[in-house]
Design an enzyme around this catalytic site. Structure first.
Site, PDB file in Angstrom:
ATOM      1  N   GLU A   1       0.855  -1.199   0.000  1.00  0.00           N
ATOM      2  CA  GLU A   1       0.000   0.000   0.000  1.00  0.00           C
ATOM      3  C   GLU A   1       0.886   1.242   0.000  1.00  0.00           C
ATOM      4  OE1 GLU A   1      -3.348   1.006  -0.166  1.00  0.00           O
ATOM      5  OE2 GLU A   1      -2.342   2.945  -0.090  1.00  0.00           O
TER       6      GLU A   1
ATOM      7  N   GLY B   1       0.541   4.725   2.854  1.00  0.00           N
ATOM      8  CA  GLY B   1       1.166   4.751   4.181  1.00  0.00           C
ATOM      9  C   GLY B   1       0.158   4.441   5.271  1.00  0.00           C
TER      10      GLY B   1
ATOM     11  N   LEU C   1      -3.573   2.051   5.829  1.00  0.00           N
ATOM     12  CA  LEU C   1      -4.476   1.072   5.217  1.00  0.00           C
ATOM     13  C   LEU C   1      -5.902   1.625   5.156  1.00  0.00           C
ATOM     14  CD1 LEU C   1      -3.024  -2.051   7.014  1.00  0.00           C
ATOM     15  CD2 LEU C   1      -2.869  -1.565   4.577  1.00  0.00           C
TER      16      LEU C   1
ATOM     17  N   CYS D   1     -11.970   4.668   1.024  1.00  0.00           N
ATOM     18  CA  CYS D   1     -13.125   4.542   1.914  1.00  0.00           C
ATOM     19  C   CYS D   1     -12.806   5.021   3.329  1.00  0.00           C
ATOM     20  CB  CYS D   1     -13.597   3.097   1.933  1.00  0.00           C
ATOM     21  SG  CYS D   1     -14.802   2.741   3.210  1.00  0.00           S
TER      22      CYS D   1
ATOM     23  N   THR E   1      -6.320  -1.686  -6.768  1.00  0.00           N
ATOM     24  CA  THR E   1      -5.771  -0.332  -6.663  1.00  0.00           C
ATOM     25  C   THR E   1      -6.838   0.756  -6.643  1.00  0.00           C
ATOM     26  OG1 THR E   1      -5.398  -0.557  -9.035  1.00  0.00           O
ATOM     27  CG2 THR E   1      -3.499  -0.839  -7.616  1.00  0.00           C
TER      28      THR E   1
ATOM     29  N   GLY F   1     -24.984  15.623  -9.221  1.00  0.00           N
ATOM     30  CA  GLY F   1     -25.996  15.394  -8.171  1.00  0.00           C
ATOM     31  C   GLY F   1     -26.095  13.929  -7.783  1.00  0.00           C
TER      32      GLY F   1
ATOM     33  N   ILE G   1     -24.516  10.559  -5.349  1.00  0.00           N
ATOM     34  CA  ILE G   1     -24.479  10.329  -3.903  1.00  0.00           C
ATOM     35  C   ILE G   1     -23.393  11.173  -3.225  1.00  0.00           C
ATOM     36  CG2 ILE G   1     -23.943   8.585  -2.145  1.00  0.00           C
ATOM     37  CD1 ILE G   1     -25.491   6.563  -3.800  1.00  0.00           C
TER      38      ILE G   1
ATOM     39  N   VAL H   1     -22.368  22.094 -17.253  1.00  0.00           N
ATOM     40  CA  VAL H   1     -21.348  23.121 -17.018  1.00  0.00           C
ATOM     41  C   VAL H   1     -20.516  23.212 -18.287  1.00  0.00           C
ATOM     42  CG1 VAL H   1     -19.389  23.790 -15.605  1.00  0.00           C
ATOM     43  CG2 VAL H   1     -21.332  22.620 -14.557  1.00  0.00           C
TER      44      VAL H   1
ATOM     45  N   HIS I   1     -42.366  -3.972  17.999  1.00  0.00           N
ATOM     46  CA  HIS I   1     -43.124  -2.721  18.064  1.00  0.00           C
ATOM     47  C   HIS I   1     -42.680  -1.925  19.291  1.00  0.00           C
ATOM     48  CE1 HIS I   1     -46.473   0.050  17.816  1.00  0.00           C
ATOM     49  NE2 HIS I   1     -46.650  -0.121  19.122  1.00  0.00           N
TER      50      HIS I   1
END
Lengths: 133, 499
Positions: free
Chosen positions: B64, B67, B69, B73, B175, B213, B215, B270, B478
């Site tokens: 990796e 530097g 992990l 994400c 990657t 527009g 997520i 745009v 419930h």
């Protein structure tokens, strides 16, 4: 209590059958076909021709470009350092530089191999028996 | 006799010379240990594969270059954005939604630096956690940039200087991806930012324009809107949410976000942009042409999608193919055309989602170890962590319509759910789509509180081929928000009780 059980058993066939099912303990199928198939999320739904029958190379030269034997055998024309990457003119003169020899026999005599005598040759050919003849 | 001895000694020497065999080199490098699996990339795909491989008893190395992990994400994606989304929501709620709940709050101040620090603490804790899991499962971790020297050898430029190489029987490319740039607007991560820059702005911008527009754009737009920025979302398509979101849900999401103060320019492209240093000017036009307009903002977030990241990997050294969008071409077992080299996650086919990459990581290692793996690409949930959340799995109405597949729909609003009522949090609804004949669930779409958690139930149902009646006949506690899910299932196969 018992009556309820009987009634429930009698009604079992009338009850709905869920669509969801218990599929049992998972196990690896005995025969899995490992022939390359298109990835389910592949937009084209097809594999390139290079993915064929487990053989990843379309030709022997393609195989040789990627083969490994004590390091890569790859000698792609045009790639840095490969055979044919440079024209002969760029490789310099054919003669060795001063002080460098292509063959041991070009060296002064004292550095050359000692020639075998006829008796030594015979000894090798007879497995050493000639020494005691 | 002396002559005989001389002959014999020379003869022995000759035999030794003739019988000499050079030692055979096993690997490409003399002395290099061959690993069972070498993984390039320590993101969600790579690190999960590494841990799984360690658990399966394989000798595994993970390379990796960041530097740290966790990849995009954990470091600059899902995790830091969830921290900002959660904390900015709390701030916004304290400011605007405390009085009706009987809570009188005094002077409320935003401390952006402290909010960023909380985000960094979450990220650091999680990345360190993966390093611990590597040690626990015997994974060798190399911090450096890996590239193919040959089909079995990876050359690594170490982050601390120097170079090493690793030889693997199997190699896994993981990657990931990077933000797609917008032509003519260069990222400086101050005024023109990617999602990475949008996670670390030094102050709340007065005006923020989000190009795209989808997520990522809507989540980051929500964060800065809640913290006080005037946010405008410019989207080329006529619908927000990106691919997969049901049109009915997308319309509802746009309505709710608009109420929160976000402005939308849909069907707008745009044309050009200019970063003056003090602000960013954009020329926009109707997607169909004819309505040119100028927009200005302190910060522009470019969120038009992500593209696979394979630069510097040396794929050309081994002749691996990329498709027209830069994805590594693989087969159904994640193999490239060199069958010992596999590829998973964002840099190959399928949606660019962390949980999809995780599934593939486990499956790819299982293919290596056991010859059999499983990922169901028809059942991968998607979640947008705005407020309220939007989540879906399976097929949406417009997809089924376009394929002429018959379907039936059932919905249930959170305004009729007791828990949502007590939470004063009643926006949104659950929508289920099922086969009209068999009642089998085909898709589920939720906008509302806790949608991201609730979608797990729909995913399980879809994976096991449940009918909406199966869901409806399963007892739900419930009062819970999940009762809305059950009632939507009841509405699909019969009738909801509370609506």
């Amino acid at each position: 209590m018992y009556a309820t059980r009987v009634l429930r058993q009698a009604a079992a066939h009338a009850e709905r059958t869920p669509l969801i099912r218990f599929i049992g303990k998972r196990s690896i199928p005995e025969n899995v076909d490992h022939t390359p198939q298109p990835h389910p999320a592949s937009p084209s739904g097809a594999l390139p021709s290079s993915f064929g029958n487990g053989n990843s190379h379309a030709s022997f030269s393609s195989y040789r470009d990627h083969a490994q034997q004590h390091g890569p055998l790859r000698k792609t024309i045009g790639a840095a350092g490969g055979i044919g990457a440079q024209s002969a003119a760029h490789l310099g003169p054919v003669e060795p530089p001063k002080g460098v020899y292509f063959d041991r026999n070009e060296l002064p005599e004292r550095f050359r191999r000692t020639p075998l005598t006829a008796a030594e040759i015979e000894a090798v050919e007879t497995g050493g028996a000639a020494l005691f003849g | 006799m002396e002559k005989g001895l001389r002959y014999r000694s020379r003869l022995i020497l000759l035999f030794i010379i003739l019988s000499y065999r050079p030692p055979l080199l096993i690997a490409n490098q003399p002395g290099a240990e061959e690993k069972d699996l070498v993984i390039i990339g320590g993101g969600v795909a790579g690190y999960v594969a590494a841990i799984k491989a360690g658990q399966e008893g394989l000798k595994v190395t993970c390379i990796e270059k960041r530097g740290r992990l966790g990849g995009t994400c954990l470091n600059v994606g899902c995790i830091p954005s969830k921290s900002l989304l959660n904390n900015s929501h709390l701030y916004h709620q304290i400011l605007h939604d405390s009085k009706p709940r009987g809570i009188e709050v005094g002077d409320v101040q935003l401390n952006l630096q402290a909010m960023m620090k909380a985000k960094d603490t979450s990220v650091t804790g999680l990345t360190k956690g993966i390093e611990y899991l590597f040690k626990k499962n015997g994974v060798e971790y190399i911090k450096g940039t890996g590239s193919f020297a040959s089909e079995h050898e990876i050359k690594v430029q170490l982050n601390d200087g120097g170079e090493t190489s690793v030889v693997g029987k199997n190699i896994l490319i993981a990657t990931g991806s990077e933000s797609t740039p917008f032509p003519g607007l260069e990222f400086d991560e101050k005024r023109v930012v990617t999602s990475t820059g949008a996670l670390s702005l030094e102050k709340v911008p007065e005006k923020l324009i989000v190009i795209g527009g989808g997520i990522i754009g809507l989540e980051m737009g929500s964060v800065w809107s809640r913290l006080g920025a005037k946010v405008t979302v410019v989207e080329f398509l006529d619908q927000i949410g990106g691919p997969g979101m049901d049109s009915q849900i997308a319309k509802e999401a746009q309505k709710v976000l608009k109420k929160q103060g976000i402005e939308f320019k849909l069907g707008t492209k745009v044309v050009s942009g200019e970063n003056t240093g003090d602000n960013v000017k954009l020329q926009v036009d109707s997607a169909k042409g004819g309505k040119p307009e100028s927009l200005e903002a302190d910060v522009v977030l470019v969120a038009i999608g992500r593209r696979p990241y394979t630069a510097g990997l040396g794929l050309e050294n081994i002749g691996l193919e990329l498709d027209e969008r830069g994805r590594v071409v693989i087969d159904s077992e994640y193999r490239t055309k060199a069958s010992h080299i596999r590829c998973i996650g964002d840099c190959t086919f399928g949606p660019m989602l962390a949980h999809k990459a995780e599934e593939e990581a486990v499956a790819a290692v299982e293919y290596i170890k056991k010859g059999y793996g499983h990922v169901n690409y028809g059942v991968i949930p998607s979640v947008m962590y705005t407020y309220p959340e939007v989540a879906w799995v399976g097929q949406n109405e417009q997809e089924l319509k376009s394929q002429n597949i018959p379907y039936k729909v059932g919905t249930f609003p959170f305004s009729a759910n007791s828990r949502a009522k007590t939470n004063l949090d009643t926006e949104g609804f659950v929508k289920m789509i099922a086969d009209p004949e068999t009642d089998r669930l085909l898709g589920c779409h939720i906008i509302g509180p806790n949608a991201g958690e609730m979608i797990a139930e729909a995913t399980l149902a879809l994976e096991y081929g449940a009918s909406t009646e199966d869901i409806a006949r399963t007892c739900h506690a419930h009062p819970t928000l999940a009762e809305a899910f059950k009632e939507a299932a009841m509405a699909t196969y019969s009738k909801a009780i509370h609506f």
